[in-house]
Each structure stands twice: as structure tokens, then as C-alpha cells.
Design an enzyme around this catalytic site. Structure first.
Site, short mmCIF file in Angstrom:
data_model
loop_
_atom_site.label_atom_id
_atom_site.label_comp_id
_atom_site.label_asym_id
_atom_site.label_seq_id
_atom_site.Cartn_x
_atom_site.Cartn_y
_atom_site.Cartn_z
N GLU A 122 0.80 -1.23 0.00
CA GLU A 122 0.00 0.00 0.00
C GLU A 122 0.83 1.28 0.00
O GLU A 122 0.30 2.36 -0.23
CB GLU A 122 -1.00 0.00 1.16
N ASN A 123 2.13 1.18 0.25
CA ASN A 123 2.96 2.38 0.16
C ASN A 123 3.24 2.78 -1.28
O ASN A 123 3.96 3.75 -1.51
CB ASN A 123 4.27 2.20 0.94
#
Lengths: 235, 214
Positions: B47-48
Site C-alpha cells: 500500500e505504500n
């Protein structure tokens, strides 16, 4: 041409800082954080800062430096688990925290920067995060209203930048930086490399210069690694 | 004998289908990547802002700008792309990720999940977990069957603050697998770890469920 490039971080921040201000910062963990500008904020002595940042750094690096010196009064973050000093200050009531789910935080910064004061999301419905917030049903499903964020100042880290303020980020160091850049009333970028006009490929620019008012060559590029995970040999 | 963490990860990996885009949570869920069957092509999302995660780097390959959501150094693949956090959560919230495997402190029989906060004690924050459970098509929880004090983690209702309401589709513990066909249905006990009896699982579970062994 307007001179966006400043000789150093203190001069790039000159006239922008005041106690009680809101500062949005790019970065995820210790990756892609504006190390040079954070150090300059420490040196400035500005206090009562509301910091909008996905994480709070670690005890002695990143925004953790500003926590140590008690310059931060409030954090708006999704995850602060790496910072013991943060946990201590929070549990003793010295520090205020507004937890914000990570995707909601990214979208709040994006929205604020795009002139959107609020948006509805499914994230957090039925949890503490949605308490006291307006909800609305769309197509039979409940969504919660979240506010866009506009910060007094945004600080970002980029890989390359040109004198117009056009920025290119590198790999997963991009993360929150593009949204942070848009949501500052003033945005200051530090770059690992300053390149000449025309050197950046227009199709490859991640953040156009319209979002960046001031620019410095970064002098702190430690890029500390939080979890150095290694495999033994090439697979 | 209860399943080990690696065995639990392998059981979760068996749920992956060819072509899936998958987000693995921090901790045991990360181990799922080691058990993807040959011939199953899966793209891992972090998700980064990284889509297409490679294995951990060799010492020479370490790059501070290539990390996963657990802040671990990682490598690229030929399919890798990078996006901003906003675009990354567009993938997640927009329903473009087929499956996420997450850890949990508690799961309730109605599918509620708690994994981000212990009031007055642990103040780490939700990270991306609330977005994942709100947006990813299917959620598998990997957790120990009971907590360190021996209390049931699969409960009538969660006692801890929720990460999401009615979001869990499958629970893999060290003792058993529970699953439900849809989010309107009750959980079914589908499988027991070797040597574990249905009665033992019943005794260590607070939640109501039906037995329907696969």
C-alpha cells in the site's frame, strides 16, 4: 524567471514558519522523508506544530526529531508504531493524535490540494474513526464524510527537481510526497539532484512546478532503512 | 498438532488464484508469499505504492527507496510499477485488489475485525488496514486461535475497537479454518489441524459457527 531555488533549508523556510502552524510532510516510514527540511524545522524552534504525516519517524530520525524537542503538539497520522517517544508522549497526554486510515489520509491531502473540501469513503464506517462524522448512504451502502486537508506548509522530498519546481520521485520514495506537495499553501521541496531546465522528460514529471514554490538541494540524504531484510543468495 | 505459522501461511496461499492482485499484511501474512504454488501467477501489492513486489534483496541489491508496507527492503520484478499513496489506495478502495491476508487480535462471528488498537495500551494506529478491509474483495485473517492469556480470539462480538464491520470472509488459525460463503451467512468450520478435535475447537472458540467440513 521566478527564482524558486534557495541556497539552503533555513532560507527556503524563511518567513513561512509560525507557532501553531500545520505542516504536511511526505514520506512513508523513513522512506522519502524530507530529512533536510525536518532538521531545519528542529533548528527553527517553531512549536505547537500540527504535523500531517503518515508516520512519526523513529525516536531519533524523521519527525521523531521534532517530537523529541516537543515541537509537535498534534499528529495526523495512520501509523506511529515505530516511535517509542511518540507512544510515551501520547499516553501521558502531552501529544494529541488524530488517527486517520492511510488511504483516507492520502485522499484527504489529495482532496485538499485539489480544492475538494470533503469526500465520502467506505473506509472506517462502523469504527471509532467514523464517530461524530456525517454519513451518507449511496446505493444501499454507508459512507463517511472525510475532510480535505490544506496545510500552511508542505515539505516534500524528491529525487530530481528542476528550477521550475518540476519534481520526479524515485521508486517507493514517491508515496505521500505528490499529495503533500499539492496540499500546502506553500510547498518547499528538497531534491537529491538539481537538474537544468529541460532535462526532465515532460511525460515523466510526477509533480509539476505549479505545486512547488521553493526548492533546495537536499544536504541530508541518509535514507535510513528501518527493516533491512536480506535474502542469502541470488535466486 | 496445531499448524505452524508457515503451514498457516501455506493454507492461505492455497486460496490464491491465477491472475490475482493480492495485498499481504505485516507479520505472518507476509509469509504467504513464500508458498505461492508454481503455475499460479500472483501480483503482490504494497500500500505504500508498489505493485509487483519481488523477493528480499541480496546485500548488494539493497535500495533504501524500495520498501514494502512493512518498511522491509524488497526488490522489483519485470512487472513492477510505482504509484503515489493516493493511487495505491485507489486500487484498494476501488475494489481492484482481489484478496488481502491480514492478522487480527479479534474476529467476531458477524465478520467484524479488530486489529489496530488496545485502548490505553497500544497506540500504533490502523495504517492501511481499515482501507484494505473496506475495499479489497475478499479478506482472509491469519491468527492464533487464542491470545497469550488463552482467551478466544474468534468471539461473539469484538471487545476491542473495530478495524471494520462485517469484513472477514475466512479465518485460518493454528487449530482450524472457518469460512463463509458470503457476508450475510454464518461462519462454517471447514477444517481442523491434524490431531485437533472439533470439540477442542468448540471449547476454545466463543463465536457461534456451524460445522461443515470440506
Amino acid at each position: 524567471m521566478v527564482q524558486k531555488i534557495h541556497p539552503d533549508a533555513p532560507s527556503a523556510l524563511a518567513g513561512l514558519l509560525f507557532d501553531g502552524m500545520t505542516i504536511a510532510a511526505g514520506g512513508f516510514g523513513l522512506c522519502g522523508i524530507p530529512e533536510t527540511l525536518i532538521q531545519a524545522l528542529v533548528d527553527s524552534g517553531t512549536t505547537g506544530i500540527t504535523a500531517v504525516s503518515n508516520n512519526a519517524g523513529v525516536d531519533d530520525f524523521g519527525l521523531g526529531k521534532l517530537l523529541r524537542t516537543r515541537q509537535i503538539a498534534k499528529m495526523v497520522s495512520s501509523y506511529v508504531g515505530e516511535n517509542k517517544e511518540f507512544e510515551r508522549q501520547y499516553l501521558t497526554g502531552e501529544l494529541e493524535i488524530e488517527f486517520c486510515p492511510q488511504g483516507t489520509l492520502a485522499e484527504r491531502m489529495r482532496a485538499g490540494g485539489a480544492g475538494i473540501p470533503g469526500f465520502y469513503t467506505r473506509t472506517g464506517v462502523g469504527t471509532l474513526i467514523a464517530e461524530g462524522k456525517e454519513t451518507k448512504v449511496f446505493d444501499g451502502e454507508t459512507f463517511v464524510l472525510e475532510r480535505g486537508i490544506v496545510a500552511d506548509l508542505a515539505i516534500v522530498k524528491a529525487w530530481k527537481g528542476d528550477p521550475y519546481g518540476n519534481l520526479v520521485f524515485r521508486k517507493s520514495a514517491r508515496n505521500f510526497n505528490p499529495m503533500a506537495a499539492t496540499c500546502g499553501r506553500v510547498t518547499v521541496a528538497e531534491v537529491e539532484e538539481l537538474v537544468a531546465p529541460g532535462e526532465l522528460e515532460p511525460d515523466q514529471i510526477h509533480t509539476p512546478g505549479v505545486f512547488v514554490q521553493r526548492l533546495i538541494l537536499a544536504t541530508h540524504n541518509e535514507k535510513r532503512i528501518e527493516q533491512r531484510t536480506i535474502r542469502k543468495e541470488a535466486q | 498438532m496445531p499448524w505452524t505459522r508457515d503451514e498457516m501461511a501455506a493454507l492461505a496461499a492455497a486460496e490464491l488464484q491465477d491472475g490475482f492482485y493480492v495485498n499481504l499484511g505485516i507479520g505472518i501474512p507476509t509469509l504467504v508469499a513464500n508458498h505461492i504454488a508454481p503455475g499460479i501467477d500472483v501480483t503482490l501489492q504494497s500500500e505504500n505504492g508498489m505493485l509487483g513486489l519481488g523477493p528480499f534483496p541480496t546485500e548488494a541489491e539493497v535500495d533504501a527507496d524500495i520498501i514494502n508496507a512493512g518498511k522491509q527492503t524488497i526488490t522489483e520484478l519485470d512487472r513492477t510499477s510505482y504509484v503515489s499513496s493516493a493511487d495505491s489506495f485507489g486500487m484498494i478502495r476501488g475494489g481492484h485488489i482481489q484478496l488481502s491476508v491480514l492478522g487480527a487480535m479479534e474476529v467476531a462471528e458477524n465478520g467484524d475485525l479488530a486489529n489496530w488498537m488496545v485502548p490505553g495500551k497500544m497506540v500504533k494506529g490502523p495504517g492501511g488496514a481499515m482501507d484494505l478491509v473496506a475495499g479489497v474483495q475478499r479478506i482472509i485473517v491469519l491468527m492464533d486461535h487464542v491470545d497469550k492469556q488463552g482467551a478466544a480470539k474468534f468471539r461473539r462480538g469484538c471487545t476491542l475497537p473495530l478495524t471494520g464491520a462485517n469484513v472477514v470472509d475466512m479465518i485460518i488459525t493454528n487449530l482450524a479454518i472457518f469460512e463463509r460463503p458470503d457476508r450475510q451467512s454464518a461462519f462454517l468450520l471447514r477444517r481442523l489441524a491434524p490431531g485437533v478435535t472439533a470439540q477442542e475447537v468448540r471449547d476454545l472458540t466463543e463465536a457461534e459457527y456451524e460445522e461443515a467440513f470440506a
